[in-house]
Write a protein that holds these residues in place. Structure first.
Motif, mmCIF file in Angstrom:
data_model
loop_
_atom_site.group_PDB
_atom_site.id
_atom_site.type_symbol
_atom_site.label_atom_id
_atom_site.label_comp_id
_atom_site.label_asym_id
_atom_site.label_seq_id
_atom_site.Cartn_x
_atom_site.Cartn_y
_atom_site.Cartn_z
ATOM 1 N N ILE A 113 54.306 -6.696 -9.431
ATOM 2 C CA ILE A 113 55.293 -7.955 -9.590
ATOM 3 C C ILE A 113 56.575 -7.871 -8.880
ATOM 4 O O ILE A 113 56.731 -8.847 -8.010
ATOM 5 N N VAL A 114 57.282 -6.892 -8.763
ATOM 6 C CA VAL A 114 58.298 -6.643 -8.034
ATOM 7 C C VAL A 114 58.064 -6.680 -6.742
ATOM 8 O O VAL A 114 58.737 -7.096 -5.773
ATOM 9 N N PHE A 118 59.312 -9.421 -3.447
ATOM 10 C CA PHE A 118 60.012 -9.033 -2.356
ATOM 11 C C PHE A 118 59.234 -9.451 -0.901
ATOM 12 O O PHE A 118 59.845 -9.849 -0.247
ATOM 13 N N THR A 119 57.852 -9.263 -1.206
ATOM 14 C CA THR A 119 57.045 -9.774 -0.033
ATOM 15 C C THR A 119 57.287 -11.186 0.218
ATOM 16 O O THR A 119 57.349 -11.449 1.311
ATOM 17 N N LEU A 174 70.771 -7.927 -4.138
ATOM 18 C CA LEU A 174 70.867 -9.235 -4.834
ATOM 19 C C LEU A 174 70.057 -9.324 -5.849
ATOM 20 O O LEU A 174 70.260 -10.070 -7.137
ATOM 21 N N ALA A 175 68.869 -9.080 -5.628
ATOM 22 C CA ALA A 175 67.642 -8.974 -6.615
ATOM 23 C C ALA A 175 68.052 -8.071 -7.881
ATOM 24 O O ALA A 175 67.787 -8.558 -8.943
ATOM 25 N N ALA A 247 65.756 0.770 -6.308
ATOM 26 C CA ALA A 247 66.612 0.374 -7.403
ATOM 27 C C ALA A 247 66.120 -0.480 -8.512
ATOM 28 O O ALA A 247 65.932 -0.470 -9.677
ATOM 29 N N THR A 248 65.743 -1.851 -7.776
ATOM 30 C CA THR A 248 65.096 -2.872 -8.576
ATOM 31 C C THR A 248 63.919 -2.477 -9.239
ATOM 32 O O THR A 248 63.547 -2.852 -10.379
ATOM 33 N N LEU A 249 62.802 -1.932 -8.428
ATOM 34 C CA LEU A 249 61.796 -1.251 -8.926
ATOM 35 C C LEU A 249 61.846 -0.224 -10.391
ATOM 36 O O LEU A 249 61.099 -0.516 -11.162
#
Length: 259
Positions: A113-114, A118-119, A174-175, A247-249
């Motif tokens: 999903i993450v 990003f893609t 920002l994500a 970090a988002t993942l």
């Protein structure tokens, strides 16, 4: 991953954001073209008063090299804001629309999903940059700007695409902010702080060491008398982007998604 990416594409297609971001970059092309139109005739610039003064303050030359450099600067600075809003929307909307728990209940891994988000964000940013470069070439031809050469056009387009890539890489934190803040507001606040800091730090002469100042400096916003950022500056941008992704993942994998 394929299903997750297809889902994100459907969400984007059904929203107004693609049209709004396209409109923003279309305006960039026309504004830069307007500056060239004014600068090509100093008498016309004086006759237009304040608008002519602003065009002259841009420091651009009324030729292909100056025009494409001005486009690259607009993409670097304005693109950072637009690309960041795309990343914030992709991640923050799941919490604002209260679809995060539903999304995580699907038989698709959080990593996929993450990665899909990003893609899409990177592809979206590069597509906007490519469209801006194509529109700029077309408008420059219509304005009959002097100094055309295949080498100058190639160098200008490459500068636009590289500036866009650097700006897009800096949107990953920002994500993360949109994810931690579970919505748009916190991430938008972080964006304003970073954009303000980028201007101040660059003005103080330390922009090469602050990742969010690097795209604008690379595009030449500091003027012809300043050297572009070196490899270390570009590396700082890439490290910042990679850290934001990691970090988002990690947050999406480990956070307690209770709302």
């Amino acid at each position: 991953m394929r299903d997750a990416l297809w889902s994100e594409l459907l969400k984007a297609r059904r929203s107004r954001l693609p049209a709004l971001t396209s409109l923003a970059f279309t305006l960039v092309v026309f504004v830069c073209g307007l500056f060239m139109f004014i600068l090509a005739d100093p008498a016309r610039a004086r006759a237009l008063g304040l608008l002519g003064d602003k065009a002259q303050l841009s420091g651009a030359s009324a030729d292909w090299t100056g025009y494409l450099a001005l486009l690259a600067q607009a993409v670097a600075v304005g693109g950072l804001l637009v690309y960041s809003m795309i990343a914030i929307w992709l991640f923050g909307r799941e919490f604002s629309d209260r679809t995060a728990k539903d999304l995580l209940a699907l038989p698709t891994s959080r990593t996929s999903i993450v990665a899909a988000k990003f893609t899409l964000a990177v592809g979206w940013a590069l597509l906007l940059a490519a469209a801006t470069a194509a529109g700029g070439l077309l408008l420059g031809a219509l304005l009959a700007l002097p100094g055309w050469s295949a080498q100058a056009a190639t160098a200008g387009v490459v500068r636009i695409l590289v500036a866009a890539t650097l700006s897009a890489a800096l949107t990953t934190p920002l994500a993360l902010a949109a994810s931690i803040g579970r919505g748009y507001l916190a991430a938008v606040g972080v964006l304003f702080v970073l954009a303000f800091a980028a201007q101040i730090i660059a003005a103080l002469g330390f922009g090469s060491w602050f990742p969010y100042s690097v795209p604008g400096l690379y595009a030449g916003i500091a003027g012809p008398g300043h050297d572009p950022p070196g490899p270390i500056s570009v590396l700082l941008v890439l490290v910042t982007g990679a850290a934001g992704v990691a970090a988002t993942l990690a947050w999406w994998r480990n956070a307690d998604h209770d709302r």
